[in-house]
Enzyme design. Structure first.
Site, PDB file in Angstrom:
ATOM      1  N   GLY A   1       0.833  -1.211   0.000  1.00  0.00           N
ATOM      2  CA  GLY A   1       0.000   0.000   0.000  1.00  0.00           C
ATOM      3  C   GLY A   1       0.863   1.255   0.000  1.00  0.00           C
ATOM      4  O   GLY A   1       1.846   1.334   0.725  1.00  0.00           O
TER       5      GLY A   1
ATOM      6  N   ARG B   1       1.042  -5.182  -5.354  1.00  0.00           N
ATOM      7  CA  ARG B   1       1.140  -6.354  -4.471  1.00  0.00           C
ATOM      8  C   ARG B   1       1.258  -7.539  -5.420  1.00  0.00           C
ATOM      9  O   ARG B   1       0.349  -7.773  -6.214  1.00  0.00           O
ATOM     10  CB  ARG B   1      -0.102  -6.499  -3.600  1.00  0.00           C
ATOM     11  CG  ARG B   1      -0.374  -5.293  -2.687  1.00  0.00           C
ATOM     12  CD  ARG B   1      -1.499  -5.631  -1.716  1.00  0.00           C
ATOM     13  NE  ARG B   1      -2.151  -4.458  -1.153  1.00  0.00           N
ATOM     14  CZ  ARG B   1      -1.734  -3.810  -0.049  1.00  0.00           C
ATOM     15  NH1 ARG B   1      -0.664  -4.207   0.577  1.00  0.00           N
ATOM     16  NH2 ARG B   1      -2.417  -2.775   0.404  1.00  0.00           N
TER      17      ARG B   1
ATOM     18  N   ASP C   1       5.021  -4.813   6.050  1.00  0.00           N
ATOM     19  CA  ASP C   1       5.576  -6.130   6.392  1.00  0.00           C
ATOM     20  C   ASP C   1       5.603  -7.105   5.204  1.00  0.00           C
ATOM     21  O   ASP C   1       6.551  -7.886   5.065  1.00  0.00           O
ATOM     22  CB  ASP C   1       4.882  -6.743   7.613  1.00  0.00           C
ATOM     23  CG  ASP C   1       3.367  -6.736   7.494  1.00  0.00           C
ATOM     24  OD1 ASP C   1       2.847  -6.228   6.470  1.00  0.00           O
ATOM     25  OD2 ASP C   1       2.705  -7.241   8.415  1.00  0.00           O
TER      26      ASP C   1
ATOM     27  N   THR D   1       4.088   2.638   5.658  1.00  0.00           N
ATOM     28  CA  THR D   1       2.693   2.174   5.680  1.00  0.00           C
ATOM     29  C   THR D   1       1.900   3.052   6.634  1.00  0.00           C
ATOM     30  O   THR D   1       2.425   3.448   7.684  1.00  0.00           O
ATOM     31  CB  THR D   1       2.571   0.697   6.134  1.00  0.00           C
ATOM     32  OG1 THR D   1       1.210   0.437   6.513  1.00  0.00           O
ATOM     33  CG2 THR D   1       3.447   0.365   7.330  1.00  0.00           C
TER      34      THR D   1
ATOM     35  N   ASP E   1      -0.317   2.091   8.446  1.00  0.00           N
ATOM     36  CA  ASP E   1      -0.792   1.283   9.582  1.00  0.00           C
ATOM     37  C   ASP E   1       0.054   1.435  10.854  1.00  0.00           C
ATOM     38  O   ASP E   1      -0.392   1.079  11.938  1.00  0.00           O
ATOM     39  CB  ASP E   1      -0.834  -0.195   9.201  1.00  0.00           C
ATOM     40  CG  ASP E   1      -1.896  -0.495   8.153  1.00  0.00           C
ATOM     41  OD1 ASP E   1      -2.702   0.404   7.857  1.00  0.00           O
ATOM     42  OD2 ASP E   1      -1.910  -1.630   7.633  1.00  0.00           O
TER      43      ASP E   1
ATOM     44  N   ASP F   1       2.490  -0.394  11.819  1.00  0.00           N
ATOM     45  CA  ASP F   1       2.504  -1.717  12.450  1.00  0.00           C
ATOM     46  C   ASP F   1       3.809  -2.486  12.234  1.00  0.00           C
ATOM     47  O   ASP F   1       3.812  -3.713  12.232  1.00  0.00           O
ATOM     48  CB  ASP F   1       1.318  -2.553  11.931  1.00  0.00           C
ATOM     49  CG  ASP F   1       1.387  -2.777  10.429  1.00  0.00           C
ATOM     50  OD1 ASP F   1       2.192  -2.108   9.758  1.00  0.00           O
ATOM     51  OD2 ASP F   1       0.632  -3.632   9.931  1.00  0.00           O
TER      52      ASP F   1
ATOM     53  N   ARG G   1      -5.640  -3.127   9.074  1.00  0.00           N
ATOM     54  CA  ARG G   1      -6.068  -4.528   8.962  1.00  0.00           C
ATOM     55  C   ARG G   1      -5.850  -5.284  10.271  1.00  0.00           C
ATOM     56  O   ARG G   1      -6.754  -5.894  10.801  1.00  0.00           O
ATOM     57  CB  ARG G   1      -5.249  -5.188   7.858  1.00  0.00           C
ATOM     58  CG  ARG G   1      -6.060  -5.969   6.894  1.00  0.00           C
ATOM     59  CD  ARG G   1      -5.218  -6.522   5.802  1.00  0.00           C
ATOM     60  NE  ARG G   1      -3.951  -5.798   5.625  1.00  0.00           N
ATOM     61  CZ  ARG G   1      -3.356  -5.609   4.474  1.00  0.00           C
ATOM     62  NH1 ARG G   1      -3.917  -6.051   3.387  1.00  0.00           N
ATOM     63  NH2 ARG G   1      -2.197  -4.985   4.394  1.00  0.00           N
TER      64      ARG G   1
HETATM   65  O1  F6P Z   1      -1.521  -1.693   4.703  1.00  0.00           O
HETATM   66  C1  F6P Z   1      -2.081  -0.473   4.373  1.00  0.00           C
HETATM   67  C2  F6P Z   1      -3.566  -0.613   4.098  1.00  0.00           C
HETATM   68  O2  F6P Z   1      -4.057   0.667   3.786  1.00  0.00           O
HETATM   69  C3  F6P Z   1      -4.383  -1.236   5.222  1.00  0.00           C
HETATM   70  O3  F6P Z   1      -4.692  -0.339   6.260  1.00  0.00           O
HETATM   71  C4  F6P Z   1      -5.589  -1.718   4.475  1.00  0.00           C
HETATM   72  O4  F6P Z   1      -6.213  -2.782   5.132  1.00  0.00           O
HETATM   73  C5  F6P Z   1      -5.015  -2.169   3.167  1.00  0.00           C
HETATM   74  O5  F6P Z   1      -3.801  -1.456   2.999  1.00  0.00           O
HETATM   75  C6  F6P Z   1      -5.904  -1.939   1.980  1.00  0.00           C
HETATM   76  O6  F6P Z   1      -5.292  -2.471   0.866  1.00  0.00           O
HETATM   77  P1  F6P Z   1      -5.732  -2.201  -0.637  1.00  0.00           P
HETATM   78  O7  F6P Z   1      -5.260  -0.829  -1.000  1.00  0.00           O
HETATM   79  O8  F6P Z   1      -5.031  -3.245  -1.408  1.00  0.00           O
HETATM   80  O9  F6P Z   1      -7.214  -2.273  -0.672  1.00  0.00           O
END
Ligand code: F6P
Length: 319
Positions: free
Chosen positions: A11, A72, A103, A125, A127, A129, A171
């Site tokens: 992300g 990803r 991660d 990120t 998050d 985390d 998440r």
């Molecule tokens: O890891 C960052 C994040 O924004 C999370 O908070 C969220 O769950 C996820 O990515 C969403 O991913 P995507 O952009 O693939 O929907």
């Protein structure tokens, strides 16, 4: 080391561009060639690699997103994918790789390092985390985006005397919900690390109503469950007019805050220093405002810990 590569993965997060700029400029300062790898590990396997110059990173420090794009990649998780990636790096003569991401991205960097290819991870990120760093690039900007949104929600919540469930990203991590909840004086903060009984949330709302409270904000981290479901359950249990707002990807965009620009710059530059010092398989971070680095395998084996004192404080202040 004469040539290094850089990619962003997973992300996107505001401040990644500041980190890219720092990597490029710091490398060029040391007369090292830098190659930008576009579209993360996916782009690496496809050989989407371009040499970067001083001007390649001009006018990006203030921009959200990532100028290198991101992805990803499922294929990169396979042995075959990792082998192809190393072949692509060798073909250009890139001797070390800096990976900016969360991660999942660090798992990729770890795999390449285990295969003898030196990588350094930079935590980016929203998050927050990643173990081994107090802050990740993008968290502060996302936090401020959430705060701004909730301030607006509060205006309409007061006018209509409503309860709002605001679902924020995260998440597996509740940092965004916790910090925003504390900053916004939320009535309840629901996070994956500290599961709270719905009954407690309901009782708190009722106590507030009894003493004349006109509106309430419940902060919910997406990892706990669906905001819509929580909203329904709360409305049924309290009989209060309840609305749900899912902030979604708006939290990932926008111009990075000063904090994220500085953090991105410091961490990006420090990753270059590590590669030039012959280090591999490290992740950089910031702890107590000092730059640190940790072994990537060790960092990935640990769990990010949420500040429970802050959670306790938020609860005490929202009695
Ligand atoms: O890891 C960052 C994040 O924004 C999370 O908070 C969220 O769950 C996820 O990515 C969403 O991913 P995507 O952009 O693939 O929907």
């Amino acid at each position: 080391m004469k040539k290094i590569g850089i990619l962003t993965s997973g992300g996107d997060a505001p401040g990644m561009n500041a980190a890219i700029r720092a990597v490029v400029r710091k490398a060029l300062f040391h007369e090292i060639e830098v190659y930008g790898i576009y579209n993360g590990f996916q782009g690496l396997m496809e050989g989407n690699i371009k040499k970067m110059e001083l001007g390649s990173v001009g006018d990006i420090i203030q921009r959200g997103g990532t100028m290198l794009y991101t992805a990803r990649s499922e294929k990169f998780k396979t042995e075959e994918g990792q082998q192809i990636a190393i072949e692509q790096l060798n073909e250009v003569g890139i001797e070390g790789l800096i990976v900016i991401g969360g991660d999942g991205s660090f798992q990729g960097a770890k795999k390449l390092t285990e295969k003898g290819y030196p990588c350094i991870g930079v935590p980016g990120t929203i998050d927050n985390d990643i173990p081994g760093t107090d802050f990740t690039i993008g968290f502060d900007t996302a936090l401020n985006t959430v705060i701004e949104a909730i301030d607006k929600i509060r205006d309409t919540a007061t006018s209509h005397e409503r309860t709002y469930v605001v679902e924020v990203m995260g998440r597996d991590a509740g940092d965004l919900a916790l910090w925003a909840g504390l900053a916004d004086g939320a009535e309840s903060i629901l996070i994956p690390e500290q599961v709270e009984d719905l009954e407690n949330v309901v009782q708190k709302l009722k106590r507030g109503q009894e003493r004349g409270k006109k509106h309430s904000i419940i902060l919910l981290a997406e990892g706990v469950g669906s905001g819509v479901e929580y909203g329904k359950a709360i409305e049924e249990a309290t009989n209060m007019d309840t609305r749900v707002t899912i902030l979604g990807h708006i939290q990932r965009g926008g111009s990075p805050t000063g904090f994220d620009r500085v953090l991105g710059s410091r961490l990006g530059a420090s990753a270059v220093d590590l590669l030039l010092a012959g280090k591999a398989g490290r992740v950089v971070g910031i702890q107590k405002n000092e730059l640190v680095d940790h072994d990537i395998t060790e960092a990935l084996s640990q769990k990010h810990t949420l500040n429970l004192d802050m959670y306790k404080l938020a609860n005490e202040l929202s009695i």
